[in-house]
Scaffold this motif. Structure first.
Motif, PDB file in Angstrom:
ATOM      1  N   HIS A  82       0.788  -1.230   0.000  1.00 49.60           N
ATOM      2  CA  HIS A  82       0.000   0.000   0.000  1.00 49.60           C
ATOM      3  C   HIS A  82       0.823   1.285   0.000  1.00 49.60           C
ATOM      4  N   GLY A  83       2.125   1.198   0.205  1.00 48.37           N
ATOM      5  CA  GLY A  83       2.930   2.404   0.246  1.00 48.37           C
ATOM      6  C   GLY A  83       3.119   3.020  -1.132  1.00 48.37           C
ATOM      7  N   SER A  84       3.244   4.331  -1.176  1.00 46.56           N
ATOM      8  CA  SER A  84       3.529   5.010  -2.437  1.00 46.56           C
ATOM      9  C   SER A  84       4.948   4.662  -2.883  1.00 46.56           C
ATOM     10  N   PRO A  85       5.263   4.823  -4.176  1.00 48.78           N
ATOM     11  CA  PRO A  85       6.639   4.558  -4.623  1.00 48.78           C
ATOM     12  C   PRO A  85       7.681   5.355  -3.839  1.00 48.78           C
ATOM     13  N   ARG A 164     -13.893   3.240  10.754  1.00 43.98           N
ATOM     14  CA  ARG A 164     -13.942   3.844   9.417  1.00 43.98           C
ATOM     15  C   ARG A 164     -13.112   5.122   9.346  1.00 43.98           C
ATOM     16  N   GLY A 165     -12.887   5.744  10.486  1.00 49.18           N
ATOM     17  CA  GLY A 165     -12.145   6.995  10.492  1.00 49.18           C
ATOM     18  C   GLY A 165     -10.685   6.854  10.871  1.00 49.18           C
ATOM     19  N   ILE A 166     -10.175   5.631  10.903  1.00 48.26           N
ATOM     20  CA  ILE A 166      -8.788   5.398  11.307  1.00 48.26           C
ATOM     21  C   ILE A 166      -7.880   5.399  10.081  1.00 48.26           C
ATOM     22  N   GLY A 167      -6.819   6.189  10.137  1.00 45.69           N
ATOM     23  CA  GLY A 167      -5.794   6.176   9.104  1.00 45.69           C
ATOM     24  C   GLY A 167      -4.566   5.429   9.584  1.00 45.69           C
ATOM     25  N   CYS A 168      -3.746   5.005   8.636  1.00 44.93           N
ATOM     26  CA  CYS A 168      -2.534   4.241   8.943  1.00 44.93           C
ATOM     27  C   CYS A 168      -1.332   5.063   8.476  1.00 44.93           C
ATOM     28  N   PHE A 169      -0.395   5.342   9.380  1.00 44.56           N
ATOM     29  CA  PHE A 169       0.703   6.254   9.087  1.00 44.56           C
ATOM     30  C   PHE A 169       2.052   5.630   9.442  1.00 44.56           C
ATOM     31  N   LEU A 170       3.071   6.049   8.718  1.00 45.25           N
ATOM     32  CA  LEU A 170       4.451   5.706   9.066  1.00 45.25           C
ATOM     33  C   LEU A 170       5.090   6.923   9.717  1.00 45.25           C
ATOM     34  N   VAL A 171       5.637   6.712  10.909  1.00 45.66           N
ATOM     35  CA  VAL A 171       6.291   7.781  11.660  1.00 45.66           C
ATOM     36  C   VAL A 171       7.759   7.408  11.845  1.00 45.66           C
ATOM     37  N   PRO A 172       8.698   8.113  11.204  1.00 48.06           N
ATOM     38  CA  PRO A 172      10.112   7.830  11.462  1.00 48.06           C
ATOM     39  C   PRO A 172      10.479   8.220  12.890  1.00 48.06           C
ATOM     40  N   ARG A 173      11.400   7.490  13.471  1.00 45.58           N
ATOM     41  CA  ARG A 173      11.805   7.800  14.839  1.00 45.58           C
ATOM     42  C   ARG A 173      12.478   9.169  14.918  1.00 45.58           C
ATOM     43  N   ARG A 174      13.241   9.493  13.883  1.00 45.75           N
ATOM     44  CA  ARG A 174      14.014  10.737  13.913  1.00 45.75           C
ATOM     45  C   ARG A 174      13.708  11.590  12.685  1.00 45.75           C
ATOM     46  N   ALA A 205       3.526  14.335  19.911  1.00 49.68           N
ATOM     47  CA  ALA A 205       3.146  15.752  19.935  1.00 49.68           C
ATOM     48  C   ALA A 205       3.628  16.397  18.642  1.00 49.68           C
ATOM     49  N   GLY A 206       2.835  16.240  17.599  1.00 48.79           N
ATOM     50  CA  GLY A 206       3.189  16.822  16.309  1.00 48.79           C
ATOM     51  C   GLY A 206       4.250  16.047  15.558  1.00 48.79           C
ATOM     52  N   ALA A 207       4.291  14.727  15.718  1.00 49.39           N
ATOM     53  CA  ALA A 207       5.278  13.910  15.005  1.00 49.39           C
ATOM     54  C   ALA A 207       4.969  13.897  13.509  1.00 49.39           C
ATOM     55  N   GLN A 208       6.005  14.079  12.702  1.00 45.03           N
ATOM     56  CA  GLN A 208       5.820  14.047  11.254  1.00 45.03           C
ATOM     57  C   GLN A 208       5.492  12.626  10.813  1.00 45.03           C
ATOM     58  N   ALA A 209       4.482  12.480   9.955  1.00 43.92           N
ATOM     59  CA  ALA A 209       3.993  11.158   9.573  1.00 43.92           C
ATOM     60  C   ALA A 209       3.587  11.151   8.107  1.00 43.92           C
ATOM     61  N   TYR A 210       3.577   9.945   7.538  1.00 45.88           N
ATOM     62  CA  TYR A 210       3.242   9.772   6.125  1.00 45.88           C
ATOM     63  C   TYR A 210       2.192   8.677   5.995  1.00 45.88           C
ATOM     64  N   PRO A 211       1.095   8.934   5.291  1.00 45.80           N
ATOM     65  CA  PRO A 211       0.048   7.915   5.166  1.00 45.80           C
ATOM     66  C   PRO A 211       0.544   6.690   4.400  1.00 45.80           C
ATOM     67  N   ILE A 212       0.145   5.527   4.875  1.00 46.63           N
ATOM     68  CA  ILE A 212       0.353   4.279   4.141  1.00 46.63           C
ATOM     69  C   ILE A 212      -0.989   3.925   3.520  1.00 46.63           C
TER      70      ILE A 212
END
Length: 480
Positions: A82-85, A164-174, A205-212
Motif C-alpha cells: 500500500h505504500g507510495s513509490p 472507518r475513520g482510522i488512518g494508517c501512518f508511518l512515523v520515522p523515529r528521527r 506531539a506533532g510527530a511528522q507522519a506519512y500515510p500508508i
C-alpha cells in the motif's frame, strides 16, 4: 539460536531494557543476538522459509527479537502492498537490510489506554501539514519502543468515528537532522513476560507522519496486513515455544530417577509427554497450513487466510501456555527455577503471546464476523474437508453450530468461542494427516478434542495410543 540467541536471553532477562534520557538501552548481549537473527535473512525470505526460521528462533521464547521481527515484517508487507513509490524507496531498504548494525526495525502502535482492542475508540489524531501529516496523542502499549520506524494508527481531522475513520501512518523515529520526531517515551513497562523486549508508553506531539495507503483504508491495512502478519508469526512463536518445552521435559524425564525408576517410565509422566507432543505437532501443522495461504492471489484462499490466521492464533497461543505449564510440571520444583531451564521464561512469554494482536474473545468474534460478512463458511470448511473421514465427521457435527453462530449473534456471543476452537482442532487434524504425521498423533488429537463424550478412562486403547505417540517421537529423535 542455540549458540548465540539462547545464551543471550539469560543475560537479557537479568538485565532488561532501561530508559536513559529518553532512549532505550540494552545489555550488549541484545545486539549480539540481534546480529544472529537478522543475518539469517528471515525478513527477506519467502513465507515458508521465514516461518521455519521464526519457528527456530521461538525455541528461545520471544528472546527480545521475535516481536521486532514480526513488527518489521508487518511494516514491510504494508509498505509493499500500500505504500507510495516514494515511501517504498525511502523506507523499505533499511527494513530489509540483513546487517543488524545498519538495519532499521519496525514497530506497530495501535493500542490506546481507553480502547485496548477496540481500535475504533482511538483518539490519537492526525493533522495535515503540507505533504506530510502531524500525529498527536498517546499510545499505551508500544512494543519495540526502540524501533526506527513506527506504524501508527490515528484519526485524521474530520474523519468519521469508529474504525472507518482510522488512518494508517508511518512515523520515522528521527527527523532528517537526527532529532527525535515529536514523541516522548514516557516509561518502559514492567511486564510478566517478554522481558528482554522494550515495551513502553509513547506520547506523540506533532510527530511528522506519512500515510500508508488511502486514509479511509487505514484500519483495513492495519488489521488485514499488519496485525494478520503478527498473528501468523505469533502462532509460529507458540509452536516453537511448545517444541522447546517438550524437548526440555522429555529430556529431563528420560534421565531423572525417582522411587527407583526413570520419570519417563511412570504412566502419568508418559501421558503428559504424549499430550505435549501432540499439541506442539498440531500447532506447527495448522500454522504451516496457514503459511501456505500467505500472499495467495486466489481470492478464496485470501479469505481463508483472513479467517484461519485469527482462529489459529487463538488456539495455538492458549496451547502454548498449557504446554509450557505441563513442561514445568514434568520438572517438578526444578521447573520453577529460572536458571535451571528456560521453562519459567517460556511460560511467562506464552502468557504475553496470548494477549498480543487481539485477546481470545476479540479474535473469536472477529472470526465469526468475517465468516458471516464474507459468506466464507463453505470455503473454510471445504479447505479442511477430504483429508480424513474422521475429520469430515467432526466437521459435519460442527457445521450446524457454526451456522447457528452466524444466524444467531446472541447465541454466538456465549458459545461461538467453543466452535472456533473446534474449527482449529479440525484444521490441525486435517493438516497432520496431509503432512503425513503418524496415525498415533492424529488419533490422539481426534480423541481428545473432536470425539464427543470421549473419556480416557473408558478407552481400552488409550494406554497403547500414548505409547505409540512416544515411540514415534523416539524414532524421530533416533533418525535425527
Amino acid at each position: 539460536m542455540a549458540q548465540v540467541v539462547d545464551p543471550a536471553v539469560l543475560a537479557l532477562e537479568r538485565e532488561g531494557p532501561r530508559l536513559e534520557f529518553g532512549e532505550v538501552r540494552f545489555h550488549p548481549a541484545y545486539a549480539e543476538a540481534g546480529r544472529a537473527v537478522w543475518a539469517s535473512g528471515l525478513l527477506a525470505a519467502p513465507p515458508l522459509e521465514s516461518a521455519a526460521l521464526f519457528y527456530l528462533l521461538a525455541h528461545a521464547g520471544e528472546a527480545g527479537h521475535a516481536c521486532p521481527v514480526a513488527c518489521t515484517a508487518g511494516l514491510i508487507r504494508a509498505l509493499r502492498a500500500h505504500g507510495s513509490p516514494a515511501l517504498q524507496e525511502r523506507f523499505l531498504p533499511p527494513l530489509l537490510e540483513p546487517d543488524y548494525d545498519r538495519c532499521q526495525r519496525g514497530a506497530q502502535f495501535l493500542t490506546e489506554i481507553q480502547g485496548g482492542s477496540d481500535v475504533g475508540a482511538n483518539r490519537t489524531r492526525a493533522v495535515r501539514a503540507g505533504a506530510a501529516w502531524r500525529i498527536s496523542g498517546e499510545k499505551w502499549f508500544c512494543s519495540v519502543a526502540d524501533a526506527d520506524q513506527f506504524l501508527v494508527t490515528a484519526r485524521p481531522e474530520g474523519a468519521p468515528p469508529g474504525t472507518r475513520g482510522i488512518g494508517c501512518f508511518l512515523v520515522p523515529r528521527r527527523t532528517g537532522d537526527g532529532r527525535p520526531n515529536g514523541f516522548r517515551l514516557r516509561r518502559l513497562k514492567d511486564k510478566l513476560g517478554t522481558r528482554a523486549l522494550a515495551t513502553g508508553e509513547i506520547e506523540f506531539a506533532g510527530a511528522q507522519a506519512y500515510p500508508i495507503g488511502a486514509l479511509e483504508d487505514g484500519f483495513r491495512i492495519a488489521a488485514g496486513v499488519v496485525l494478520n502478519t503478527s498473528r501468523w508469526l505469533n502462532a509460529l512463536g507458540s509452536a516453537g515455544l511448545m517444541r522447546r518445552a517438550y524437548l526440555e521435559a522429555s529430556s529431563f524425564a528420560a534421565h531423572r530417577t525417582a522411587f527407583g525408576q526413570r520419570l519417563a517410565d511412570f504412566p502419568l509422566v508418559r501421558e503428559n509427554l504424549a499430550v505435549m507432543r501432540v499439541e506442539e505437532a498440531a500447532a506447527l501443522a495448522s500454522t504451516l497450513a496457514v503459511t501456505d495461504l500467505v500472499d495467495s492471489p486466489d481470492p478464496r484462499e485470501a479469505t481463508c487466510f483472513r479467517i484461519l490466521v485469527s482462529a489459529n492464533k487463538f488456539v495455538t497461543a492458549l496451547a502454548g501456555t498449557h504446554v509450557a505449564r505441563r513442561g514445568i510440571e514434568a520438572l517438578g520444583g526444578n521447573g520453577t527455577v529460572e536458571d535451571f531451564s528456560p521453562l519459567p521464561r517460556l511460560l511467562r512469554d506464552s502468557l504475553v503471546f496470548e494477549s498480543w494482536e487481539g485477546t481470545h474473545n476479540v479474535l473469536c468474534a472477529q472470526v465469526l464476523r468475517d465468516l458471516a460478512r464474507l459468506d466464507a463458511l463453505e470455503a473454510v470448511l471445504g479447505r479442511l474437508a477430504g483429508a480424513d473421514g474422521r475429520v469430515d465427521s467432526a466437521l459435519s457435527r460442527l457445521e450446524p453450530r457454526l451456522r447457528r453462530c452466524l444466524e444467531e449473534p446472541e447465541w454466538a456471543a456465549l458459545h461461538g468461542r467453543r466452535q472456533v476452537w473446534l474449527l482449529v482442532r479440525a484444521l490441525q487434524a486435517a493438516s497432520l494427516v496431509r503432512d503425513g504425521a503418524s496415525e498415533a498423533l492424529v488419533e490422539l488429537l481426534l480423541r481428545r478434542e473432536l470425539t464427543p463424550g470421549w473419556e480416557a478412562a473408558d478407552d481400552a486403547g488409550y494406554p497403547g495410543l500414548v505409547e505409540a505417540v512416544l515411540r514415534e517421537e523416539s524414532g524421530v529423535e533416533a533418525a535425527g
